[in-house]
Design an enzyme around this catalytic site. Sequence first.
Site, PDB file in Angstrom:
ATOM      1  N   PRO A 237      75.297  48.225  71.658  1.00  0.00           N
ATOM      2  CA  PRO A 237      76.788  48.583  71.942  1.00  0.00           C
ATOM      3  C   PRO A 237      77.563  47.746  73.039  1.00  0.00           C
ATOM      4  O   PRO A 237      79.018  47.435  72.183  1.00  0.00           O
ATOM      5  CB  PRO A 237      76.823  50.259  72.326  1.00  0.00           C
ATOM      6  CG  PRO A 237      75.507  50.671  71.850  1.00  0.00           C
ATOM      7  CD  PRO A 237      74.763  49.145  71.942  1.00  0.00           C
TER       8      PRO A 237
ATOM      9  N   GLU B 297      77.543  38.552  61.605  1.00  0.00           N
ATOM     10  CA  GLU B 297      76.189  36.940  61.515  1.00  0.00           C
ATOM     11  C   GLU B 297      77.588  36.034  62.585  1.00  0.00           C
ATOM     12  O   GLU B 297      78.008  34.913  62.160  1.00  0.00           O
ATOM     13  CB  GLU B 297      76.073  36.846  60.452  1.00  0.00           C
ATOM     14  CG  GLU B 297      75.259  37.543  59.213  1.00  0.00           C
ATOM     15  CD  GLU B 297      74.432  37.372  58.753  1.00  0.00           C
ATOM     16  OE1 GLU B 297      73.831  35.990  59.100  1.00  0.00           O
ATOM     17  OE2 GLU B 297      73.824  37.469  58.099  1.00  0.00           O
TER      18      GLU B 297
HETATM   19  C1  LIG Z   1      79.006  46.573  58.331  1.00  0.00           C
HETATM   20  C2  LIG Z   1      78.533  46.039  59.661  1.00  0.00           C
HETATM   21  C3  LIG Z   1      76.257  45.349  59.631  1.00  0.00           C
HETATM   22  C4  LIG Z   1      75.627  44.426  60.543  1.00  0.00           C
HETATM   23  N1  LIG Z   1      74.837  44.275  60.803  1.00  0.00           N
HETATM   24  C5  LIG Z   1      74.084  44.230  61.298  1.00  0.00           C
HETATM   25  C6  LIG Z   1      72.637  44.075  61.637  1.00  0.00           C
HETATM   26  O1  LIG Z   1      72.233  43.699  60.520  1.00  0.00           O
HETATM   27  N2  LIG Z   1      72.161  42.859  62.620  1.00  0.00           N
HETATM   28  C7  LIG Z   1      72.756  43.127  63.963  1.00  0.00           C
HETATM   29  O2  LIG Z   1      72.014  42.199  64.752  1.00  0.00           O
HETATM   30  N3  LIG Z   1      74.404  43.768  63.866  1.00  0.00           N
HETATM   31  C8  LIG Z   1      74.930  43.696  62.664  1.00  0.00           C
HETATM   32  N4  LIG Z   1      76.407  43.808  62.783  1.00  0.00           N
HETATM   33  C9  LIG Z   1      77.079  43.432  64.053  1.00  0.00           C
HETATM   34  C10 LIG Z   1      77.937  42.207  63.913  1.00  0.00           C
HETATM   35  O3  LIG Z   1      77.062  41.024  63.820  1.00  0.00           O
HETATM   36  C11 LIG Z   1      78.401  42.012  65.808  1.00  0.00           C
HETATM   37  O4  LIG Z   1      79.485  43.188  64.865  1.00  0.00           O
HETATM   38  C12 LIG Z   1      79.669  41.028  65.323  1.00  0.00           C
HETATM   39  O5  LIG Z   1      78.807  40.159  66.031  1.00  0.00           O
HETATM   40  C13 LIG Z   1      81.172  40.763  66.253  1.00  0.00           C
HETATM   41  O6  LIG Z   1      80.040  42.140  67.806  1.00  0.00           O
HETATM   42  P1  LIG Z   1      81.336  43.112  68.178  1.00  0.00           P
HETATM   43  O7  LIG Z   1      80.867  43.900  67.384  1.00  0.00           O
HETATM   44  O8  LIG Z   1      80.621  43.677  69.201  1.00  0.00           O
HETATM   45  O9  LIG Z   1      82.750  41.548  68.381  1.00  0.00           O
HETATM   46  P2  LIG Z   1      83.315  41.849  70.167  1.00  0.00           P
HETATM   47  O10 LIG Z   1      81.990  40.679  70.454  1.00  0.00           O
HETATM   48  O11 LIG Z   1      83.376  42.907  70.633  1.00  0.00           O
HETATM   49  O12 LIG Z   1      84.197  41.085  69.420  1.00  0.00           O
HETATM   50  C14 LIG Z   1      85.668  41.753  69.272  1.00  0.00           C
HETATM   51  C15 LIG Z   1      87.141  40.513  68.956  1.00  0.00           C
HETATM   52  O13 LIG Z   1      86.589  39.669  70.137  1.00  0.00           O
HETATM   53  C16 LIG Z   1      86.462  38.036  69.877  1.00  0.00           C
HETATM   54  N5  LIG Z   1      85.788  37.456  70.714  1.00  0.00           N
HETATM   55  C17 LIG Z   1      84.502  38.209  71.375  1.00  0.00           C
HETATM   56  N6  LIG Z   1      84.624  36.488  72.221  1.00  0.00           N
HETATM   57  C18 LIG Z   1      85.214  35.829  72.056  1.00  0.00           C
HETATM   58  C19 LIG Z   1      85.026  35.041  72.141  1.00  0.00           C
HETATM   59  N7  LIG Z   1      84.419  34.379  73.360  1.00  0.00           N
HETATM   60  N8  LIG Z   1      86.377  33.661  72.358  1.00  0.00           N
HETATM   61  C20 LIG Z   1      86.716  34.547  71.224  1.00  0.00           C
HETATM   62  N9  LIG Z   1      87.622  35.024  70.779  1.00  0.00           N
HETATM   63  C21 LIG Z   1      86.044  36.089  70.979  1.00  0.00           C
HETATM   64  C22 LIG Z   1      85.631  38.166  67.863  1.00  0.00           C
HETATM   65  O14 LIG Z   1      85.666  37.354  67.168  1.00  0.00           O
HETATM   66  C23 LIG Z   1      86.213  39.394  67.882  1.00  0.00           C
HETATM   67  O15 LIG Z   1      87.464  39.396  67.092  1.00  0.00           O
HETATM   68  C24 LIG Z   1      77.215  44.205  61.901  1.00  0.00           C
HETATM   69  C25 LIG Z   1      78.334  44.869  61.752  1.00  0.00           C
HETATM   70  C26 LIG Z   1      79.090  45.946  60.994  1.00  0.00           C
HETATM   71  C27 LIG Z   1      80.403  46.040  60.879  1.00  0.00           C
END
Ligand SMILES: Cc1cc2nc3c(=O)[nH]c(=O)nc-3n(C[C@H](O)[C@H](O)[C@H](O)COP(=O)(O)OP(=O)(O)OC[C@H]3O[C@@H](n4cnc5c(N)ncnc54)[C@H](O)[C@@H]3O)c2cc1C
Length: 389
Positions: A128, A363
Amino acid sequence: MEFQLSDEQRLIAESAREFADREILPRVRENDRAARFDRELASKMGEVGYLGAPVAEEYGGRGLDYIGYGLIVEQIGRADSSARTVVSVQSSLVAGPIERWGSEEQKREWLPRLCSGEALGCFGLTEPDTGSDAANLRTRATKTDSGWSISGQKMWISMGNYAEVALIFAQTDPAKKHRGLACFLVPTASEGFTAQEIHGKLGLRSSDTAEISLDEVEVPDEALLGEVGDGFKVAMSALDNGRYSVAAGCVGVCEGCVEASVAYATERQQFGVPLARFQLVQEMIADMILKRDASRMLVFRAGALKDEGKPNTMETSVAKLHATESAVECANLAIQVHGGSGYVDDYPVERYLRDARVTTLYEGTSQIQKLIIGRLATGVNAMLPFEEA
Ligand SMILES: Cc1cc2nc3c(=O)[nH]c(=O)nc-3n(C[C@H](O)[C@H](O)[C@H](O)COP(=O)(O)OP(=O)(O)OC[C@H]3O[C@@H](n4cnc5c(N)ncnc54)[C@H](O)[C@@H]3O)c2cc1C
Protein backbone atom coordinates in the site's frame (compact mmCIF):
# COMPACT_ATOMS: atom_id res chain seq x y z
CA MET A 1 20.56 -9.03 -38.96
CA GLU A 2 17.59 -11.25 -39.81
CA PHE A 3 14.17 -9.62 -40.26
CA GLN A 4 12.25 -12.81 -41.13
CA LEU A 5 10.75 -15.22 -38.63
CA SER A 6 11.93 -18.81 -39.01
CA ASP A 7 9.40 -21.45 -40.13
CA GLU A 8 9.19 -22.66 -36.54
CA GLN A 9 8.55 -19.16 -35.21
CA ARG A 10 5.87 -18.56 -37.83
CA LEU A 11 4.18 -21.80 -36.80
CA ILE A 12 4.30 -20.78 -33.12
CA ALA A 13 2.67 -17.43 -33.94
CA GLU A 14 0.02 -19.00 -36.20
CA SER A 15 -1.01 -21.63 -33.68
CA ALA A 16 -1.15 -19.00 -30.90
CA ARG A 17 -3.36 -16.89 -33.14
CA GLU A 18 -5.67 -19.83 -33.82
CA PHE A 19 -5.80 -20.63 -30.10
CA ALA A 20 -6.64 -17.03 -29.22
CA ASP A 21 -9.38 -16.86 -31.88
CA ARG A 22 -10.88 -20.20 -30.86
CA GLU A 23 -10.56 -20.20 -27.07
CA ILE A 24 -10.31 -16.56 -25.94
CA LEU A 25 -12.27 -14.29 -28.30
CA PRO A 26 -15.64 -16.06 -27.87
CA ARG A 27 -15.57 -15.43 -24.11
CA VAL A 28 -13.77 -12.13 -23.81
CA ARG A 29 -16.74 -9.75 -23.81
CA GLU A 30 -18.80 -11.71 -21.27
CA ASN A 31 -15.80 -12.12 -18.96
CA ASP A 32 -15.12 -8.39 -19.17
CA ARG A 33 -18.76 -7.48 -18.50
CA ALA A 34 -18.96 -9.85 -15.55
CA ALA A 35 -15.46 -8.89 -14.29
CA ARG A 36 -14.94 -12.66 -14.08
CA PHE A 37 -11.52 -14.27 -13.71
CA ASP A 38 -11.65 -17.22 -16.11
CA ARG A 39 -9.84 -20.03 -14.28
CA GLU A 40 -10.91 -22.52 -16.96
CA LEU A 41 -9.20 -20.43 -19.63
CA ALA A 42 -6.04 -20.32 -17.51
CA SER A 43 -6.07 -24.14 -17.42
CA LYS A 44 -6.53 -24.29 -21.20
CA MET A 45 -3.54 -21.99 -21.68
CA GLY A 46 -1.56 -24.31 -19.42
CA GLU A 47 -2.60 -27.37 -21.44
CA VAL A 48 -1.14 -25.90 -24.64
CA GLY A 49 2.06 -24.84 -22.88
CA TYR A 50 1.48 -21.08 -22.77
CA LEU A 51 2.03 -20.73 -19.02
CA GLY A 52 5.61 -21.91 -19.04
CA ALA A 53 6.74 -21.36 -22.61
CA PRO A 54 10.30 -20.21 -21.74
CA VAL A 55 10.74 -22.74 -18.90
CA ALA A 56 13.00 -25.76 -19.61
CA GLU A 57 11.23 -28.91 -20.76
CA GLU A 58 12.64 -30.94 -17.88
CA TYR A 59 10.54 -28.80 -15.51
CA GLY A 60 7.37 -29.03 -17.58
CA GLY A 61 7.91 -25.95 -19.79
CA ARG A 62 8.25 -25.74 -23.57
CA GLY A 63 11.85 -24.59 -23.60
CA LEU A 64 11.09 -21.81 -26.09
CA ASP A 65 13.40 -18.89 -26.72
CA TYR A 66 12.24 -15.35 -25.91
CA ILE A 67 11.29 -14.49 -29.47
CA GLY A 68 8.98 -17.53 -29.55
CA TYR A 69 7.55 -16.64 -26.14
CA GLY A 70 6.97 -13.03 -27.28
CA LEU A 71 5.09 -14.23 -30.37
CA ILE A 72 2.70 -16.24 -28.17
CA VAL A 73 2.20 -13.35 -25.76
CA GLU A 74 1.48 -10.98 -28.66
CA GLN A 75 -1.34 -13.20 -29.91
CA ILE A 76 -2.87 -13.67 -26.45
CA GLY A 77 -2.60 -9.88 -25.93
CA ARG A 78 -4.38 -9.23 -29.23
CA ALA A 79 -7.34 -11.22 -27.94
CA ASP A 80 -7.43 -10.24 -24.26
CA SER A 81 -5.02 -8.39 -21.99
CA SER A 82 -6.54 -10.06 -18.92
CA ALA A 83 -5.64 -13.51 -20.27
CA ARG A 84 -2.26 -12.11 -21.31
CA THR A 85 -1.69 -10.97 -17.73
CA VAL A 86 -2.08 -14.59 -16.60
CA VAL A 87 0.59 -15.65 -19.11
CA SER A 88 2.95 -12.81 -18.19
CA VAL A 89 2.67 -13.21 -14.42
CA GLN A 90 2.78 -17.00 -14.41
CA SER A 91 5.66 -17.34 -16.93
CA SER A 92 7.81 -14.27 -16.32
CA LEU A 93 7.17 -13.21 -12.72
CA VAL A 94 6.65 -16.56 -11.01
CA ALA A 95 8.00 -19.57 -12.97
CA GLY A 96 10.94 -17.59 -14.40
CA PRO A 97 12.37 -16.51 -11.02
CA ILE A 98 11.83 -20.00 -9.56
CA GLU A 99 13.74 -21.51 -12.48
CA ARG A 100 16.55 -18.94 -12.22
CA TRP A 101 16.91 -18.59 -8.43
CA GLY A 102 15.27 -21.73 -7.00
CA SER A 103 16.81 -24.85 -5.48
CA GLU A 104 16.31 -28.15 -7.31
CA GLU A 105 13.59 -29.05 -4.76
CA GLN A 106 11.74 -25.78 -5.31
CA LYS A 107 11.88 -26.20 -9.08
CA ARG A 108 10.59 -29.79 -8.90
CA GLU A 109 7.86 -28.85 -6.44
CA TRP A 110 6.42 -25.86 -8.29
CA LEU A 111 7.44 -25.60 -11.94
CA PRO A 112 5.58 -28.59 -13.46
CA ARG A 113 2.32 -27.54 -11.75
CA LEU A 114 2.76 -23.89 -12.73
CA CYS A 115 3.59 -24.70 -16.35
CA SER A 116 0.61 -27.04 -16.74
CA GLY A 117 -1.77 -24.53 -15.15
CA GLU A 118 -2.68 -26.96 -12.37
CA ALA A 119 -1.45 -24.29 -9.93
CA LEU A 120 -1.30 -20.52 -10.33
CA GLY A 121 1.28 -18.24 -8.79
CA CYS A 122 1.46 -14.55 -7.93
CA PHE A 123 4.20 -11.96 -7.52
CA GLY A 124 3.92 -9.99 -4.28
CA LEU A 125 6.16 -6.95 -4.49
CA THR A 126 3.93 -3.84 -4.32
CA GLU A 127 2.55 -2.66 -0.96
CA PRO A 128 0.00 0.00 0.00
CA ASP A 129 2.81 2.49 0.79
CA THR A 130 5.47 1.13 -1.56
CA GLY A 131 5.03 1.10 -5.32
CA SER A 132 7.70 2.66 -7.55
CA ASP A 133 10.12 2.80 -4.60
CA ALA A 134 10.29 -1.00 -4.54
CA ALA A 135 13.45 -1.17 -2.40
CA ASN A 136 11.58 0.40 0.50
CA LEU A 137 9.34 -2.53 1.47
CA ARG A 138 7.63 -2.59 4.86
CA THR A 139 6.72 -6.28 4.94
CA ARG A 140 9.01 -7.84 7.56
CA ALA A 141 10.53 -11.32 7.66
CA THR A 142 11.84 -12.22 11.11
CA LYS A 143 14.11 -15.20 11.76
CA THR A 144 12.64 -17.88 14.03
CA ASP A 145 14.08 -21.19 15.31
CA SER A 146 12.33 -23.14 12.56
CA GLY A 147 12.50 -20.63 9.70
CA TRP A 148 10.87 -17.22 9.16
CA SER A 149 7.81 -15.32 10.30
CA ILE A 150 6.42 -12.87 7.70
CA SER A 151 4.04 -9.98 8.41
CA GLY A 152 2.83 -7.16 6.16
CA GLN A 153 0.48 -6.06 3.38
CA LYS A 154 0.72 -6.48 -0.38
CA MET A 155 -1.34 -4.43 -2.81
CA TRP A 156 -2.51 -4.83 -6.43
CA ILE A 157 -1.35 -8.43 -6.69
CA SER A 158 -2.48 -10.09 -9.93
CA MET A 159 -4.01 -13.56 -9.39
CA GLY A 160 -3.59 -13.18 -5.62
CA ASN A 161 -7.02 -14.72 -4.94
CA TYR A 162 -6.37 -17.79 -7.11
CA ALA A 163 -2.67 -18.46 -6.59
CA GLU A 164 -1.43 -21.47 -4.68
CA VAL A 165 2.01 -19.98 -4.24
CA ALA A 166 3.03 -16.36 -3.76
CA LEU A 167 6.48 -14.87 -4.24
CA ILE A 168 6.60 -12.56 -1.22
CA PHE A 169 9.30 -9.92 -1.03
CA ALA A 170 10.11 -8.86 2.53
CA GLN A 171 12.69 -6.91 4.51
CA THR A 172 14.87 -8.98 6.86
CA ASP A 173 16.98 -6.08 8.19
CA PRO A 174 15.81 -2.48 7.61
CA ALA A 175 19.30 -1.13 8.33
CA LYS A 176 20.56 -2.91 5.19
CA LYS A 177 17.90 -1.23 2.98
CA HIS A 178 17.56 -3.06 -0.37
CA ARG A 179 20.43 -5.41 0.58
CA GLY A 180 18.25 -6.77 3.39
CA LEU A 181 15.41 -7.86 1.10
CA ALA A 182 14.56 -11.52 0.63
CA CYS A 183 12.08 -13.40 -1.52
CA PHE A 184 10.02 -16.28 -0.09
CA LEU A 185 7.87 -18.91 -1.79
CA VAL A 186 4.80 -18.80 0.41
CA PRO A 187 1.97 -21.33 -0.02
CA THR A 188 -1.21 -19.25 0.04
CA ALA A 189 -2.92 -21.87 2.23
CA SER A 190 -0.48 -20.94 5.06
CA GLU A 191 -2.06 -19.81 8.31
CA GLY A 192 -2.15 -16.02 8.51
CA PHE A 193 -2.23 -15.53 4.69
CA THR A 194 -5.41 -13.86 3.43
CA ALA A 195 -6.32 -12.32 0.07
CA GLN A 196 -9.15 -9.99 -0.85
CA GLU A 197 -10.37 -9.04 -4.31
CA ILE A 198 -9.96 -5.43 -5.46
CA HIS A 199 -13.11 -4.29 -7.29
CA GLY A 200 -13.93 -1.41 -9.62
CA LYS A 201 -10.96 -1.41 -12.01
CA LEU A 202 -11.15 0.77 -15.15
CA GLY A 203 -10.05 -2.16 -17.30
CA LEU A 204 -8.37 -5.55 -17.06
CA ARG A 205 -11.63 -6.51 -15.41
CA SER A 206 -11.33 -10.24 -15.93
CA SER A 207 -7.87 -10.28 -14.42
CA ASP A 208 -7.92 -11.04 -10.70
CA THR A 209 -6.31 -8.35 -8.54
CA ALA A 210 -5.83 -8.80 -4.79
CA GLU A 211 -4.82 -7.10 -1.60
CA ILE A 212 -2.88 -9.60 0.49
CA SER A 213 -2.39 -9.63 4.22
CA LEU A 214 0.33 -11.66 5.95
CA ASP A 215 -0.08 -12.02 9.70
CA GLU A 216 2.90 -13.87 11.21
CA VAL A 217 2.97 -16.39 8.36
CA GLU A 218 5.47 -19.12 9.26
CA VAL A 219 7.65 -20.59 6.50
CA PRO A 220 10.71 -22.89 6.72
CA ASP A 221 14.22 -21.83 5.63
CA GLU A 222 13.65 -23.85 2.45
CA ALA A 223 11.02 -21.28 1.40
CA LEU A 224 13.75 -18.72 0.68
CA LEU A 225 14.17 -18.10 -3.07
CA GLY A 226 17.87 -17.34 -3.44
CA GLU A 227 19.71 -16.07 -0.38
CA VAL A 228 18.83 -13.48 2.24
CA GLY A 229 19.74 -10.19 0.56
CA ASP A 230 18.96 -11.46 -2.96
CA GLY A 231 15.35 -10.21 -2.86
CA PHE A 232 15.93 -7.02 -4.79
CA LYS A 233 17.92 -8.82 -7.48
CA VAL A 234 15.22 -11.51 -7.76
CA ALA A 235 12.55 -8.80 -8.18
CA MET A 236 14.50 -6.76 -10.74
CA SER A 237 15.49 -9.78 -12.85
CA ALA A 238 11.86 -10.96 -12.82
CA LEU A 239 10.66 -7.51 -13.89
CA ASP A 240 13.19 -7.42 -16.74
CA ASN A 241 11.38 -10.43 -18.19
CA GLY A 242 7.91 -9.34 -17.09
CA ARG A 243 8.33 -6.01 -18.87
CA TYR A 244 9.28 -7.85 -22.06
CA SER A 245 6.09 -9.87 -21.76
CA VAL A 246 3.92 -6.77 -21.16
CA ALA A 247 5.54 -5.10 -24.18
CA ALA A 248 4.84 -8.13 -26.41
CA GLY A 249 1.23 -8.18 -25.22
CA CYS A 250 0.91 -4.50 -26.11
CA VAL A 251 2.13 -5.18 -29.66
CA GLY A 252 -0.88 -7.51 -29.78
CA VAL A 253 -3.16 -4.69 -28.63
CA CYS A 254 -1.76 -2.43 -31.39
CA GLU A 255 -2.29 -5.23 -33.92
CA GLY A 256 -5.87 -5.73 -32.72
CA CYS A 257 -6.53 -2.00 -33.12
CA VAL A 258 -5.19 -2.03 -36.68
CA GLU A 259 -7.22 -5.10 -37.67
CA ALA A 260 -10.46 -3.80 -36.14
CA SER A 261 -9.98 -0.37 -37.69
CA VAL A 262 -9.17 -1.67 -41.19
CA ALA A 263 -12.21 -3.96 -41.10
CA TYR A 264 -14.49 -1.16 -39.90
CA ALA A 265 -13.12 1.51 -42.23
CA THR A 266 -13.51 -0.68 -45.31
CA GLU A 267 -17.11 -1.69 -44.43
CA ARG A 268 -18.72 1.39 -42.93
CA GLN A 269 -19.93 3.93 -45.49
CA GLN A 270 -20.36 7.67 -45.04
CA PHE A 271 -20.94 10.25 -47.77
CA GLY A 272 -21.59 7.28 -50.07
CA VAL A 273 -18.10 5.78 -49.77
CA PRO A 274 -16.26 3.54 -47.28
CA LEU A 275 -14.54 5.44 -44.43
CA ALA A 276 -11.22 4.14 -45.80
CA ARG A 277 -11.60 6.52 -48.74
CA PHE A 278 -11.05 9.50 -46.42
CA GLN A 279 -7.43 10.53 -46.07
CA LEU A 280 -7.89 11.57 -42.45
CA VAL A 281 -9.12 8.05 -41.60
CA GLN A 282 -6.19 6.48 -43.45
CA GLU A 283 -3.87 8.75 -41.49
CA MET A 284 -5.17 7.28 -38.22
CA ILE A 285 -4.64 3.76 -39.53
CA ALA A 286 -1.13 4.63 -40.76
CA ASP A 287 -0.27 6.08 -37.33
CA MET A 288 -1.39 2.86 -35.65
CA ILE A 289 0.69 0.75 -38.04
CA LEU A 290 3.72 2.92 -37.33
CA LYS A 291 3.33 2.45 -33.58
CA ARG A 292 2.66 -1.29 -33.92
CA ASP A 293 5.67 -1.95 -36.16
CA ALA A 294 8.11 0.14 -34.13
CA SER A 295 6.93 -1.56 -30.92
CA ARG A 296 7.26 -5.01 -32.47
CA MET A 297 10.82 -4.31 -33.66
CA LEU A 298 11.78 -3.07 -30.18
CA VAL A 299 10.31 -6.21 -28.63
CA PHE A 300 12.24 -8.40 -31.11
CA ARG A 301 15.46 -6.52 -30.29
CA ALA A 302 15.00 -7.05 -26.54
CA GLY A 303 14.05 -10.71 -27.12
CA ALA A 304 17.07 -11.34 -29.35
CA LEU A 305 19.39 -9.92 -26.67
CA LYS A 306 17.75 -12.11 -24.02
CA ASP A 307 18.18 -15.16 -26.27
CA GLU A 308 21.86 -14.32 -26.68
CA GLY A 309 22.25 -13.88 -22.91
CA LYS A 310 23.38 -10.27 -23.37
CA PRO A 311 22.50 -7.33 -21.06
CA ASN A 312 19.10 -5.96 -22.09
CA THR A 313 17.68 -3.83 -19.27
CA MET A 314 17.86 -0.64 -21.38
CA GLU A 315 16.37 -2.30 -24.47
CA THR A 316 13.63 -4.00 -22.42
CA SER A 317 12.64 -0.70 -20.80
CA VAL A 318 12.64 1.04 -24.19
CA ALA A 319 10.40 -1.72 -25.59
CA LYS A 320 8.07 -1.61 -22.57
CA LEU A 321 7.81 2.17 -22.61
CA HIS A 322 7.18 2.39 -26.36
CA ALA A 323 4.82 -0.57 -26.68
CA THR A 324 2.64 0.31 -23.68
CA GLU A 325 2.27 3.98 -24.61
CA SER A 326 1.63 2.91 -28.23
CA ALA A 327 -1.10 0.50 -27.15
CA VAL A 328 -2.92 3.33 -25.34
CA GLU A 329 -2.51 5.66 -28.34
CA CYS A 330 -3.59 2.99 -30.86
CA ALA A 331 -6.67 2.11 -28.81
CA ASN A 332 -7.62 5.77 -28.63
CA LEU A 333 -7.20 6.15 -32.41
CA ALA A 334 -9.13 2.92 -33.06
CA ILE A 335 -12.10 4.30 -31.11
CA GLN A 336 -11.91 7.42 -33.25
CA VAL A 337 -12.01 5.36 -36.45
CA HIS A 338 -15.09 3.54 -35.14
CA GLY A 339 -16.93 6.74 -34.23
CA GLY A 340 -19.80 6.22 -31.80
CA SER A 341 -19.64 2.45 -32.34
CA GLY A 342 -16.18 2.49 -30.79
CA TYR A 343 -17.62 3.67 -27.52
CA VAL A 344 -19.57 0.47 -26.75
CA ASP A 345 -18.42 -3.11 -26.39
CA ASP A 346 -19.94 -4.40 -29.64
CA TYR A 347 -16.40 -3.77 -30.92
CA PRO A 348 -13.21 -4.60 -29.00
CA VAL A 349 -11.63 -1.15 -29.20
CA GLU A 350 -13.07 0.45 -26.05
CA ARG A 351 -11.86 -2.57 -24.05
CA TYR A 352 -8.43 -2.23 -25.70
CA LEU A 353 -8.22 1.31 -24.32
CA ARG A 354 -9.40 0.39 -20.81
CA ASP A 355 -7.11 -2.66 -20.69
CA ALA A 356 -4.05 -0.98 -22.18
CA ARG A 357 -4.21 1.87 -19.69
CA VAL A 358 -2.77 -0.21 -16.85
CA THR A 359 0.24 -1.31 -18.86
CA THR A 360 1.86 2.14 -18.50
CA LEU A 361 1.47 1.72 -14.73
CA TYR A 362 2.35 -1.82 -13.75
CA GLU A 363 5.78 -3.48 -13.87
CA GLY A 364 7.23 0.01 -13.52
CA THR A 365 5.36 3.13 -14.66
CA SER A 366 6.37 4.96 -17.84
CA GLN A 367 8.17 7.50 -15.64
CA ILE A 368 10.17 4.70 -14.00
CA GLN A 369 11.10 3.26 -17.43
CA LYS A 370 12.38 6.71 -18.45
CA LEU A 371 14.41 6.93 -15.25
CA ILE A 372 15.93 3.50 -15.90
CA ILE A 373 16.78 4.48 -19.49
CA GLY A 374 18.17 7.84 -18.35
CA ARG A 375 20.28 6.25 -15.62
CA LEU A 376 21.78 3.72 -18.01
CA ALA A 377 22.47 6.46 -20.57
CA THR A 378 24.04 8.99 -18.19
CA GLY A 379 25.29 6.93 -15.26
CA VAL A 380 23.32 9.29 -12.99
CA ASN A 381 20.48 7.94 -10.86
CA ALA A 382 17.62 10.45 -10.96
CA MET A 383 15.24 8.08 -9.15
CA LEU A 384 16.57 9.24 -5.77
CA PRO A 385 16.44 13.01 -6.23
CA PHE A 386 17.69 13.87 -2.74
CA GLU A 387 20.60 11.44 -2.45
CA GLU A 388 24.02 11.13 -4.01
CA ALA A 389 23.55 9.29 -7.30
C1 LIG B 1 -4.22 -4.01 -12.20
C2 LIG B 1 -2.88 -3.98 -11.52
C3 LIG B 1 -2.16 -5.17 -11.38
C4 LIG B 1 -0.93 -5.16 -10.71
N1 LIG B 1 -0.27 -6.36 -10.50
C5 LIG B 1 0.81 -6.38 -9.66
C6 LIG B 1 1.42 -7.63 -9.28
O1 LIG B 1 1.01 -8.73 -9.72
N2 LIG B 1 2.45 -7.60 -8.40
C7 LIG B 1 2.93 -6.44 -7.88
O2 LIG B 1 3.86 -6.51 -7.06
N3 LIG B 1 2.41 -5.24 -8.25
C8 LIG B 1 1.34 -5.19 -9.11
N4 LIG B 1 0.78 -3.98 -9.46
C9 LIG B 1 1.31 -2.75 -8.87
C10 LIG B 1 2.05 -1.87 -9.85
O3 LIG B 1 3.26 -2.45 -10.24
C11 LIG B 1 2.21 -0.48 -9.20
O4 LIG B 1 0.92 0.12 -9.18
C12 LIG B 1 3.22 0.38 -9.89
O5 LIG B 1 4.51 -0.11 -9.68
C13 LIG B 1 3.17 1.85 -9.42
O6 LIG B 1 3.21 1.94 -8.03
P1 LIG B 1 2.11 2.83 -7.28
O7 LIG B 1 0.78 2.42 -7.77
O8 LIG B 1 2.37 2.72 -5.82
O9 LIG B 1 2.37 4.31 -7.77
P2 LIG B 1 3.42 5.34 -7.17
O10 LIG B 1 4.76 4.71 -7.03
O11 LIG B 1 2.84 5.98 -5.96
O12 LIG B 1 3.51 6.41 -8.36
C14 LIG B 1 2.52 7.44 -8.56
C15 LIG B 1 3.03 8.37 -9.66
O13 LIG B 1 4.28 8.98 -9.28
C16 LIG B 1 5.28 8.69 -10.23
N5 LIG B 1 6.57 8.49 -9.57
C17 LIG B 1 6.87 7.71 -8.51
N6 LIG B 1 8.17 7.78 -8.21
C18 LIG B 1 8.74 8.62 -9.12
C19 LIG B 1 10.05 9.10 -9.36
N7 LIG B 1 11.11 8.71 -8.63
N8 LIG B 1 10.23 9.99 -10.37
C20 LIG B 1 9.19 10.37 -11.16
N9 LIG B 1 7.93 9.95 -10.99
C21 LIG B 1 7.71 9.08 -9.98
C22 LIG B 1 4.81 7.40 -10.93
O14 LIG B 1 5.37 7.26 -12.21
C23 LIG B 1 3.31 7.63 -10.97
O15 LIG B 1 3.00 8.46 -12.06
C24 LIG B 1 -0.41 -3.95 -10.20
C25 LIG B 1 -1.12 -2.76 -10.38
C26 LIG B 1 -2.34 -2.76 -11.02
C27 LIG B 1 -3.09 -1.46 -11.14
